[in-house]
Design a protein around this motif. Structure first.
Motif, PDB file in Angstrom:
ATOM      1  N   CYS A 151       0.835  -1.209   0.000  1.00 14.71           N
ATOM      2  CA  CYS A 151       0.000   0.000   0.000  1.00 14.71           C
ATOM      3  C   CYS A 151       0.867   1.256   0.000  1.00 14.71           C
ATOM      4  CB  CYS A 151      -0.910  -0.010   1.220  1.00 14.71           C
ATOM      5  SG  CYS A 151      -2.106   1.332   1.248  1.00 14.71           S
ATOM      6  N   ALA A 152       0.444   2.238  -0.801  1.00 15.77           N
ATOM      7  CA  ALA A 152       1.123   3.539  -0.826  1.00 15.77           C
ATOM      8  C   ALA A 152       0.171   4.582  -1.407  1.00 15.77           C
ATOM      9  CB  ALA A 152       2.409   3.474  -1.646  1.00 15.77           C
ATOM     10  N   ASN A 153       0.085   5.734  -0.749  1.00 18.09           N
ATOM     11  CA  ASN A 153      -0.721   6.857  -1.237  1.00 18.09           C
ATOM     12  C   ASN A 153      -2.172   6.456  -1.517  1.00 18.09           C
ATOM     13  OD1 ASN A 153       1.565   8.590  -1.210  1.00 18.09           O
ATOM     14  ND2 ASN A 153       2.202   7.785  -3.211  1.00 18.09           N
ATOM     15  N   HIS A 154      -2.750   5.714  -0.589  1.00 16.83           N
ATOM     16  CA  HIS A 154      -4.157   5.303  -0.657  1.00 16.83           C
ATOM     17  C   HIS A 154      -4.457   4.325  -1.797  1.00 16.83           C
ATOM     18  CE1 HIS A 154      -5.099   8.254   2.397  1.00 16.83           C
ATOM     19  NE2 HIS A 154      -4.499   9.192   1.683  1.00 16.83           N
ATOM     20  N   TYR A 155      -3.421   3.757  -2.411  1.00 18.56           N
ATOM     21  CA  TYR A 155      -3.620   2.742  -3.442  1.00 18.56           C
ATOM     22  C   TYR A 155      -2.962   1.430  -3.011  1.00 18.56           C
ATOM     23  CZ  TYR A 155      -5.890   5.580  -6.978  1.00 18.56           C
ATOM     24  OH  TYR A 155      -6.800   6.341  -7.668  1.00 18.56           O
ATOM     25  N   MET A 156      -3.634   0.337  -3.333  1.00 15.12           N
ATOM     26  CA  MET A 156      -3.141  -0.988  -3.000  1.00 15.12           C
ATOM     27  C   MET A 156      -2.686  -1.705  -4.267  1.00 15.12           C
ATOM     28  SD  MET A 156      -2.809  -3.030  -0.324  1.00 15.12           S
ATOM     29  CE  MET A 156      -4.030  -2.425   0.834  1.00 15.12           C
ATOM     30  N   GLU A 157      -1.454  -2.195  -4.242  1.00 14.06           N
ATOM     31  CA  GLU A 157      -0.944  -3.031  -5.325  1.00 14.06           C
ATOM     32  C   GLU A 157      -1.053  -4.489  -4.881  1.00 14.06           C
ATOM     33  OE1 GLU A 157       0.161  -1.861  -8.289  1.00 14.06           O
ATOM     34  OE2 GLU A 157      -0.279   0.198  -7.648  1.00 14.06           O
ATOM     35  N   ILE A 158      -1.648  -5.323  -5.725  1.00 15.16           N
ATOM     36  CA  ILE A 158      -1.802  -6.745  -5.425  1.00 15.16           C
ATOM     37  C   ILE A 158      -0.884  -7.520  -6.363  1.00 15.16           C
ATOM     38  CG2 ILE A 158      -3.393  -8.688  -5.269  1.00 15.16           C
ATOM     39  CD1 ILE A 158      -4.979  -5.342  -5.395  1.00 15.16           C
ATOM     40  N   TYR A 159       0.139  -8.130  -5.799  1.00 13.98           N
ATOM     41  CA  TYR A 159       1.115  -8.870  -6.592  1.00 13.98           C
ATOM     42  C   TYR A 159       0.755 -10.356  -6.570  1.00 13.98           C
ATOM     43  CZ  TYR A 159       3.954  -4.619  -6.350  1.00 13.98           C
ATOM     44  OH  TYR A 159       4.405  -3.322  -6.452  1.00 13.98           O
ATOM     45  N   ALA A 169      -7.508   1.658  -2.167  1.00 15.36           N
ATOM     46  CA  ALA A 169      -7.849   1.067  -0.867  1.00 15.36           C
ATOM     47  C   ALA A 169      -6.695   1.279   0.094  1.00 15.36           C
ATOM     48  CB  ALA A 169      -8.151  -0.421  -1.011  1.00 15.36           C
ATOM     49  N   LYS A 170      -7.017   1.207   1.372  1.00 16.44           N
ATOM     50  CA  LYS A 170      -5.994   1.265   2.406  1.00 16.44           C
ATOM     51  C   LYS A 170      -5.830  -0.115   3.015  1.00 16.44           C
ATOM     52  CE  LYS A 170      -8.215   4.475   4.620  1.00 16.44           C
ATOM     53  NZ  LYS A 170      -8.578   5.483   5.654  1.00 16.44           N
ATOM     54  N   LEU A 171      -4.655  -0.363   3.568  1.00 14.30           N
ATOM     55  CA  LEU A 171      -4.375  -1.664   4.176  1.00 14.30           C
ATOM     56  C   LEU A 171      -5.386  -1.983   5.266  1.00 14.30           C
ATOM     57  CD1 LEU A 171      -0.950  -3.148   4.950  1.00 14.30           C
ATOM     58  CD2 LEU A 171      -2.599  -3.054   6.793  1.00 14.30           C
ATOM     59  N   GLN A 184       0.528  -9.216   8.300  1.00 15.34           N
ATOM     60  CA  GLN A 184       1.173  -7.918   8.115  1.00 15.34           C
ATOM     61  C   GLN A 184       2.613  -8.018   8.572  1.00 15.34           C
ATOM     62  OE1 GLN A 184      -0.839  -4.642   9.965  1.00 15.34           O
ATOM     63  NE2 GLN A 184       0.548  -3.098   9.111  1.00 15.34           N
ATOM     64  N   CYS A 185       3.535  -7.751   7.657  1.00 16.90           N
ATOM     65  CA  CYS A 185       4.958  -7.821   7.998  1.00 16.90           C
ATOM     66  C   CYS A 185       5.599  -6.436   8.050  1.00 16.90           C
ATOM     67  CB  CYS A 185       5.705  -8.701   6.999  1.00 16.90           C
ATOM     68  SG  CYS A 185       5.688  -8.113   5.286  1.00 16.90           S
ATOM     69  N   HIS A 186       4.883  -5.425   7.610  1.00 16.93           N
ATOM     70  CA  HIS A 186       5.393  -4.058   7.552  1.00 16.93           C
ATOM     71  C   HIS A 186       4.172  -3.146   7.577  1.00 16.93           C
ATOM     72  CE1 HIS A 186       7.242  -0.479   5.634  1.00 16.93           C
ATOM     73  NE2 HIS A 186       8.356  -0.909   6.194  1.00 16.93           N
ATOM     74  N   ARG A 187       4.362  -1.901   7.892  1.00 21.41           N
ATOM     75  CA  ARG A 187       3.211  -0.987   7.984  1.00 21.41           C
ATOM     76  C   ARG A 187       2.454  -0.878   6.670  1.00 21.41           C
ATOM     77  NH1 ARG A 187       4.466   4.031   5.848  1.00 21.41           N
ATOM     78  NH2 ARG A 187       6.680   4.428   5.457  1.00 21.41           N
ATOM     79  N   SER A 188       3.105  -1.200   5.545  1.00 22.31           N
ATOM     80  CA  SER A 188       2.450  -1.063   4.239  1.00 22.31           C
ATOM     81  C   SER A 188       2.389  -2.375   3.452  1.00 22.31           C
ATOM     82  CB  SER A 188       3.186  -0.020   3.394  1.00 22.31           C
ATOM     83  OG  SER A 188       4.532  -0.421   3.186  1.00 22.31           O
ATOM     84  N   ILE A 189       2.712  -3.514   4.093  1.00 24.14           N
ATOM     85  CA  ILE A 189       2.787  -4.785   3.355  1.00 24.14           C
ATOM     86  C   ILE A 189       2.057  -5.903   4.092  1.00 24.14           C
ATOM     87  CG2 ILE A 189       4.311  -6.556   2.388  1.00 24.14           C
ATOM     88  CD1 ILE A 189       6.498  -4.430   2.200  1.00 24.14           C
TER      89      ILE A 189
END
Length: 231
Positions: A151-159, A169-171, A184-189
């Motif tokens: 997640c970054a800047n209110h957008y979620m990347e799904i790999y 989306a937000k986390l 959750q392993c990181h504040r954005s992952i």
């Protein structure tokens, strides 16, 4: 949500009856279905059959591979969808358990029985897939294909193992709705621990070679959940 359905049936009269019932069910539930019809197992196996959410299999297929053998082959190839058997003979009823069949239906099929089965398929499809809804587009991604969310800047990347998707989306919007093997392993992952090969200090190594960081805040929880998934 679009549900992918395969019908493997060598008698067209039964396939047509089933098709009409399924289309009626989808209209009542206000969902969409994509339906493919196959007269034999060989033509079905030439497709990407793992993409189907549900497969209706006639047990007495008129060829070398019957419905039970087809179902066994599908499960060995890691088919995750629902299998529903169709047959004219009651004596086959106990032969579907070793392939985790969702149901066993006698022909001619009854509409109420098909609707009950499809209601279960609908719930399972929602539970087994991550759904992205952007404007008029709906995308269904099987959870087992997802490597991680970032997640970054209110957008979620799904790999995933095949592609990368993006949604607004937000986390915090999704974390409580994911299966237990996402952590959750990181504040954005958020990582799918089923794709983790190993954890070394503060790094996660995924099955595709990707390395992800683990923050100290989440290190203990990630290690514990990872152990739970492999033991």
């Amino acid at each position: 949500m679009n549900i992918l359905i395969a019908i493997i049936e060598d008698e067209s009269i039964y396939a047509q009856q089933l098709t009409e019932i399924l289309e009626h069910w989808a209209k009542q539930l206000n969902c969409t279905i994509s339906l493919d019809y196959f007269k034999n197992a060989n033509s079905f196996l030439q497709t990407n059959f793992n993409s189907y959410d549900v497969a209706f299999l006639d047990i007495q297929l008129d060829e070398t591979m019957d419905g039970l053998s087809l179902a066994q082959f599908m499960r060995k190839d890691n088919y995750q969808g629902s299998i529903i058997f169709l047959t004219s003979y009651k004596e086959y009823v106990f032969q579907g358990y070793d392939v985790q069949a969702l149901h066993y239906l006698l022909k001619p099929v009854k509409e109420e029985d098909i609707k009950k089965c499809m209601n279960m398929v609908y719930q399972l499809t929602k539970e087994n897939n991550y759904i992205i809804q952007n404007n008029a587009q709906t995308i269904k991604i099987p959870y087992h294909q997802i490597l991680y969310f970032s997640c970054a800047n209110h957008y979620m990347e799904i790999y995933t193992s095949e592609a990368t998707y993006s949604q607004k989306a937000k986390l915090t919007d999704i974390i409580s709705h994911l299966p237990y093997h996402f952590a959750q392993c990181h504040r954005s992952i958020l990582v799918n621990l089923n794709h983790v090969d190993k954890i070394v200090k503060n790094e996660i190594f995924l099955s595709n070679g990707t390395k992800l960081p683990i923050s100290n805040t989440h290190l203990e929880d990630v290690r514990k959940t990872f152990l739970d998934t492999i033991l």
